[in-house]
Design an enzyme around this catalytic site. Structure first.
Site, PDB file in Angstrom:
ATOM      1  N   GLU A  27      42.114  -0.171  41.931  1.00 15.86           N
ATOM      2  CA  GLU A  27      41.488  -0.287  40.610  1.00 15.86           C
ATOM      3  C   GLU A  27      40.145  -0.949  40.840  1.00 15.86           C
ATOM      4  O   GLU A  27      40.068  -2.145  41.128  1.00 15.86           O
ATOM      5  CB  GLU A  27      42.374  -1.096  39.655  1.00 15.86           C
ATOM      6  CG  GLU A  27      41.922  -0.983  38.206  1.00 15.86           C
ATOM      7  CD  GLU A  27      41.027  -2.123  37.762  1.00 15.86           C
ATOM      8  OE1 GLU A  27      39.786  -1.911  37.784  1.00 15.86           O
ATOM      9  OE2 GLU A  27      41.532  -3.202  37.426  1.00 15.86           O
ATOM     10  N   CYS A  56      36.492  -5.180  34.143  1.00 18.10           N
ATOM     11  CA  CYS A  56      36.290  -3.780  34.514  1.00 18.10           C
ATOM     12  C   CYS A  56      36.434  -2.861  33.307  1.00 18.10           C
ATOM     13  O   CYS A  56      35.763  -1.841  33.217  1.00 18.10           O
ATOM     14  CB  CYS A  56      37.294  -3.375  35.597  1.00 18.10           C
ATOM     15  SG  CYS A  56      37.095  -4.264  37.152  1.00 18.10           S
TER      16      CYS A  56
END
Length: 461
Positions: free
Chosen positions: A234, A268
């Site tokens: 990720e 993010c």
């Protein structure tokens, strides 16, 4: 980078740690391997009991661990406590659902017969020790969303946390130990990033998961590929936030502020690129800029602070460079854009307009409270702007038109599409991205199965 707690609110180094030597690292790898041999045979009931106990302890520790996180990486303390509470809820979710998510599956009877067998099943078995390379921005949540499903699946965890959150990393190891997990079920490795490659190459480590930067992801994926080990990545995100004419513009602008500055903008999945239809652009921009400018920036330990310091001096410098590059290339600074005087690594909530493809901030992730505004003449252009990014983590769409929703869901290149709301992670929903945002999924049933040996069991007639 030293392993140390450095308070980003004032730059003061509070505590430093020596990295583990090779002998201690070897001891821990041996312990992980030995513990897995027995832990893998424990029941879901026993694992759930331990994980629920860890959740209870985390709830009791919420104030203390919240202050630790805020001291180490600067998030407002209210958000730190909320992160701890979210982790406890996720632990309970996996304790409740893991057995169902990993239950044996029976192939269709016709397929079993066609194969010449009498019966068959698919069983999910644990892989072994899994290395987790985790970042500082959500120092509890990033780890728990790996650890809870991994432990419930029967794996054991080895945590290499970011070097600026060592107290949080050690707290996590202690938390699982206090909950009753065997010592080798979850271990924190106080090592620098240079040790990751050797740990991943060790045959006792069966897989790895990483949340972090694109260069770190490339390094881990390269080694894992060479060693033929499963990975989940990720990485970065530059999520689009699209506002169409049918949207509730007031609500969209209000949520946009939170979506951009959550966690001091260091997320993010924070919305970063605000793509607004020309018919509502001016109204949205006015409300959004006013909301960003009104945020209280200050001491993250104060309850009413909305934006604290960035986690590191380098992080602030990187963000400043992106803003300055855009400004030199013609972008308009609608609010913020100037480093404040005084101690600490603060940067004001900032909005840029007139961003073009030549500017670095159009292509790179702005990891801090800086938003970019784009004007789109219609849905097709909004999709083109949204997809004009190397990243594809999540996305946000504001519209009351179901046909537009269908188009965005079909055409946006992202791991998630949130309609009329802000992107958030929940243990019941898969989390992850496409393109340079990584691969694989965390959370939900998809996440718990990532580090399982999916085993076909076939019986002859």
């Amino acid at each position: 980078m030293p392993i140390a707690t450095v308070n980003p609110a004032n730059g003061e180094t509070l505590r430093t740690y020596e990295a583990m030597d090779e002998q201690e690292l070897e001891r821990r790898l041996q312990l992980a391997q030995a513990t897995f041999r027995t832990y893998r045979t424990t029941s879901f009931t026993d694992r759930a009991r331990l994980l629920n106990r860890a959740a209870d302890l985390l709830d009791e520790d919420q104030d203390d661990v919240g202050r630790i996180m805020t001291t180490e990486m600067g998030k407002p303390v209210k958000q730190a406590r909320a992160e701890a509470a979210k982790c406890a809820r996720a632990m309970r979710w996996y304790a409740e659902h893991a057995q169902e998510l990993l239950a044996d599956e029976e192939p269709a009877a016709a397929d079993v017969k066609d194969s010449g067998g009498s019966r068959a099943l698919v069983r999910y078995r644990p892989l072994g020790p899994v290395l987790a390379v985790m970042p500082w921005n959500f120092p509890l949540w990033q780890v728990v969303r790996f650890a809870a499903p991994a432990l419930m699946a029967g794996n054991v965890g080895l945590l290499k946390h970011a070097s600026n959150v060592p107290q949080t990393a050690l707290y996590l190891e202690d938390l699982f130990h206090r909950a009753g997990f065997a010592e080798g079920c979850f271990q924190t490795l106080l090592v620098g990033s240079g040790a990751v490659d050797d740990v991943l190459r060790d045959e006792r480590v069966k897989a790895a998961t990483l949340t972090g930067s694109e260069p770190a992801g490339r390094a881990v994926a390269s080694t894992a590929g060479e060693m033929i080990k499963k990975t989940v990545l990720e990485l970065g995100g530059s999520d689009p936030y699209v506002v169409m004419p049918s949207a509730d513009v007031d609500r969209a602008a209000q949520v946009a502020v939170t979506a951009r500055v959550q966690n001091n903008g260091q997320s993010c999945i924070a919305a970063k690129r605000f793509i607004v239809h020309t018919d509502v652009y001016d109204a949205f921009a006015e409300r959004f800029v006013a909301g960003m400018a009104a945020l209280k920036v200050g001491d993250p330990m104060e309850e009413d602070t909305e934006v604290g310091p960035l986690a590191s001096e380098q992080g602030r410098s990187d963000l400043e460079e992106l803003v300055d590059d855009a400004r030199r290339s013609g972008a308009a600074v609608l609010c913020g854009g100037e480093r404040p005087d005084g101690p600490g690594w603060y940067y004001p909530p900032t909005v840029l307009a007139g961003v073009t493809r030549e500017m670095r901030i159009h292509r790179e992730e702005a990891f801090g409270p800086v938003a970019t505004l784009y004007r789109a003449d219609g849905l097709d252009e909004a999709v083109l702007i949204a997809n004009d990014s190397p990243f594809g983590l999540s996305s946000n769409v504001w519209t009351r038109d179901e046909a537009e929703v269908d188009r965005f869901v079909r055409d946006l290149e992202a791991g998630a599409v949130f309609v009329n709301g802000m992107t958030a992670s929940h243990p019941g929903f898969p989390f992850g991205g496409v393109k340079r945002s990584g691969y694989g999924r965390e959370l939900s049933g998809h996440g718990i199965r990532e580090f399982c040996n999916i085993t076909t069991v076939w019986h002859g007639a």
